[in-house]
Design a protein around this motif. Structure first.
Motif, PDB file in Angstrom:
ATOM      1  N   HIS A 106       0.860  -1.184   0.000  1.00 46.36           N
ATOM      2  CA  HIS A 106       0.000   0.000   0.000  1.00 46.36           C
ATOM      3  C   HIS A 106       0.897   1.234   0.000  1.00 46.36           C
ATOM      4  N   GLU A 107       1.255   1.688  -1.197  1.00 51.05           N
ATOM      5  CA  GLU A 107       2.225   2.777  -1.318  1.00 51.05           C
ATOM      6  C   GLU A 107       1.598   4.124  -1.665  1.00 51.05           C
ATOM      7  N   LEU A 108       0.281   4.178  -1.755  1.00 49.63           N
ATOM      8  CA  LEU A 108      -0.414   5.454  -1.946  1.00 49.63           C
ATOM      9  C   LEU A 108      -0.992   5.880  -0.603  1.00 49.63           C
ATOM     10  N   VAL A 109      -0.624   7.084  -0.156  1.00 55.98           N
ATOM     11  CA  VAL A 109      -1.088   7.588   1.134  1.00 55.98           C
ATOM     12  C   VAL A 109      -1.943   8.827   0.874  1.00 55.98           C
ATOM     13  N   ASP A 110      -3.203   8.759   1.280  1.00 55.88           N
ATOM     14  CA  ASP A 110      -4.132   9.871   1.105  1.00 55.88           C
ATOM     15  C   ASP A 110      -4.169  10.697   2.391  1.00 55.88           C
ATOM     16  N   ILE A 111      -3.625  11.916   2.336  1.00 59.60           N
ATOM     17  CA  ILE A 111      -3.593  12.778   3.519  1.00 59.60           C
ATOM     18  C   ILE A 111      -4.731  13.814   3.488  1.00 59.60           C
ATOM     19  N   SER A 112      -5.733  13.584   2.651  1.00 65.60           N
ATOM     20  CA  SER A 112      -6.861  14.513   2.527  1.00 65.60           C
ATOM     21  C   SER A 112      -7.599  14.701   3.843  1.00 65.60           C
ATOM     22  N   SER A 113      -7.680  13.671   4.666  1.00 66.65           N
ATOM     23  CA  SER A 113      -8.389  13.806   5.940  1.00 66.65           C
ATOM     24  C   SER A 113      -7.712  14.826   6.847  1.00 66.65           C
ATOM     25  N   ALA A 114      -6.392  14.892   6.826  1.00 69.78           N
ATOM     26  CA  ALA A 114      -5.669  15.883   7.630  1.00 69.78           C
ATOM     27  C   ALA A 114      -5.919  17.291   7.094  1.00 69.78           C
ATOM     28  N   ILE A 115      -5.956  17.450   5.765  1.00 67.77           N
ATOM     29  CA  ILE A 115      -6.237  18.755   5.164  1.00 67.77           C
ATOM     30  C   ILE A 115      -7.670  19.177   5.490  1.00 67.77           C
ATOM     31  N   TYR A 116      -8.604  18.242   5.405  1.00 66.60           N
ATOM     32  CA  TYR A 116     -10.008  18.517   5.733  1.00 66.60           C
ATOM     33  C   TYR A 116     -10.134  19.023   7.174  1.00 66.60           C
ATOM     34  N   ASP A 117      -9.465  18.360   8.113  1.00 68.26           N
ATOM     35  CA  ASP A 117      -9.520  18.780   9.513  1.00 68.26           C
ATOM     36  C   ASP A 117      -9.030  20.211   9.685  1.00 68.26           C
ATOM     37  N   GLU A 118      -7.950  20.567   9.013  1.00 70.85           N
ATOM     38  CA  GLU A 118      -7.400  21.920   9.114  1.00 70.85           C
ATOM     39  C   GLU A 118      -8.315  22.948   8.462  1.00 70.85           C
ATOM     40  N   ILE A 119      -8.951  22.583   7.364  1.00 68.07           N
ATOM     41  CA  ILE A 119      -9.892  23.494   6.712  1.00 68.07           C
ATOM     42  C   ILE A 119     -11.084  23.747   7.620  1.00 68.07           C
ATOM     43  N   MET A 120     -11.605  22.722   8.255  1.00 69.14           N
ATOM     44  CA  MET A 120     -12.756  22.883   9.147  1.00 69.14           C
ATOM     45  C   MET A 120     -12.412  23.795  10.320  1.00 69.14           C
ATOM     46  N   ILE A 121     -11.180  23.736  10.795  1.00 73.69           N
ATOM     47  CA  ILE A 121     -10.745  24.622  11.875  1.00 73.69           C
ATOM     48  C   ILE A 121     -10.609  26.057  11.364  1.00 73.69           C
ATOM     49  N   ALA A 122     -10.166  26.220  10.124  1.00 70.45           N
ATOM     50  CA  ALA A 122      -9.921  27.552   9.558  1.00 70.45           C
ATOM     51  C   ALA A 122     -11.204  28.267   9.130  1.00 70.45           C
ATOM     52  N   LEU A 123     -12.254  27.527   8.795  1.00 75.69           N
ATOM     53  CA  LEU A 123     -13.506  28.167   8.368  1.00 75.69           C
ATOM     54  C   LEU A 123     -14.197  28.820   9.561  1.00 75.69           C
ATOM     55  N   PRO A 124     -14.743  30.038   9.390  1.00 74.93           N
ATOM     56  CA  PRO A 124     -15.413  30.712  10.507  1.00 74.93           C
ATOM     57  C   PRO A 124     -16.730  30.018  10.864  1.00 74.93           C
ATOM     58  N   LEU A 125     -17.060  30.031  12.160  1.00 75.91           N
ATOM     59  CA  LEU A 125     -18.320  29.444  12.602  1.00 75.91           C
ATOM     60  C   LEU A 125     -19.511  30.290  12.153  1.00 75.91           C
ATOM     61  N   LYS A 126     -19.318  31.606  12.138  1.00 77.04           N
ATOM     62  CA  LYS A 126     -20.368  32.529  11.704  1.00 77.04           C
ATOM     63  C   LYS A 126     -19.801  33.373  10.569  1.00 77.04           C
ATOM     64  N   PRO A 127     -19.888  32.876   9.331  1.00 79.93           N
ATOM     65  CA  PRO A 127     -19.288  33.606   8.205  1.00 79.93           C
ATOM     66  C   PRO A 127     -20.000  34.929   7.931  1.00 79.93           C
ATOM     67  N   LEU A 128     -19.199  35.976   7.701  1.00 77.88           N
ATOM     68  CA  LEU A 128     -19.729  37.298   7.380  1.00 77.88           C
ATOM     69  C   LEU A 128     -19.102  37.778   6.082  1.00 77.88           C
ATOM     70  N   CYS A 129     -19.923  38.346   5.201  1.00 78.82           N
ATOM     71  CA  CYS A 129     -19.408  38.853   3.935  1.00 78.82           C
ATOM     72  C   CYS A 129     -18.505  40.056   4.171  1.00 78.82           C
ATOM     73  N   SER A 130     -18.758  40.824   5.243  1.00 76.89           N
ATOM     74  CA  SER A 130     -17.897  41.927   5.657  1.00 76.89           C
ATOM     75  C   SER A 130     -18.194  42.231   7.122  1.00 76.89           C
ATOM     76  N   GLU A 131     -17.244  42.852   7.790  1.00 72.69           N
ATOM     77  CA  GLU A 131     -17.447  43.202   9.202  1.00 72.69           C
ATOM     78  C   GLU A 131     -18.594  44.189   9.368  1.00 72.69           C
ATOM     79  N   GLY A 132     -18.807  45.036   8.374  1.00 79.54           N
ATOM     80  CA  GLY A 132     -19.854  46.050   8.450  1.00 79.54           C
ATOM     81  C   GLY A 132     -21.202  45.608   7.915  1.00 79.54           C
TER      82      GLY A 132
END
Length: 168
Positions: A106-132
């Motif tokens: 098994h020489e193919l390693v899929d690290i997408s799950s680690a990237i997904y975890d980091e993206i979920m942490i980086a996305l805002p819980l309450k997204p705003l189009c602008s502060e104002g």
């Protein structure tokens, strides 16, 4: 992002790729652009250390005005991949220090799950189009009064309520 460990040379190398993280499509907002991954890879014997920077953009809905806007996301992570006979895939965090494993079968390693975890942490819980952002704008409303008044034309969908309010 899938890494073919057969193609990773001893020493330092770099990989640049794009991904839409198709395995997690239902869990992520729609992509405005693919996630770009820039990986610095160091390999020494049976251990591969991946230092990864990613950036991309999603189509998010503003929590105040409900308009769709482009939400950029970026981050960094470090992943350790270790060769061990009979083990492959993600680690169960048993204290060995590796995040993923591979072996000769098994020489193919899929690290997408680690990237997904980091993206979920980086996305805002309450997204705003602008502060104002002032929220939803109702045509014909004066000072937040959804009933309208003399300020301009009233949305015809409010006509029934206006009749009740005026007592006619």
């Amino acid at each position: 992002m899938v890494i073919d460990v057969r193609l990773v040379p001893e020493g330092h190398s770099e990989i640049v790729s794009e991904s839409r993280l198709s395995g997690f499509a239902g869990d992520l907002p729609p992509f405005a652009e693919p996630v770009k991954c820039m990986a610095g890879i160091d390999r020494m014997e049976g251990t591969i250390v991946v230092g990864l920077r990613f950036s991309g953009a999603f189509e998010a809905e503003c929590a105040r005005c409900l308009e769709v806007y482009r939400q950029p996301v970026e981050g960094e992570l470090r992943v350790i991949i270790r060769e061990e006979q009979g083990r492959y895939g993600a680690s169960l965090d048993d204290g060995d220090g590796a995040d993923f494993f591979f072996d000769v079968n098994h020489e193919l390693v899929d690290i997408s799950s680690a990237i997904y975890d980091e993206i979920m942490i980086a996305l805002p819980l309450k997204p705003l189009c602008s502060e104002g952002c002032e929220g939803i704008k109702i045509e014909g409303a004066a000072g937040g009064d959804a009933g309208g008044g003399d300020e301009g034309p009233v949305d015809p969908r409010w006509a029934g309520l206006m009749k009740l309010k005026s007592g006619r």
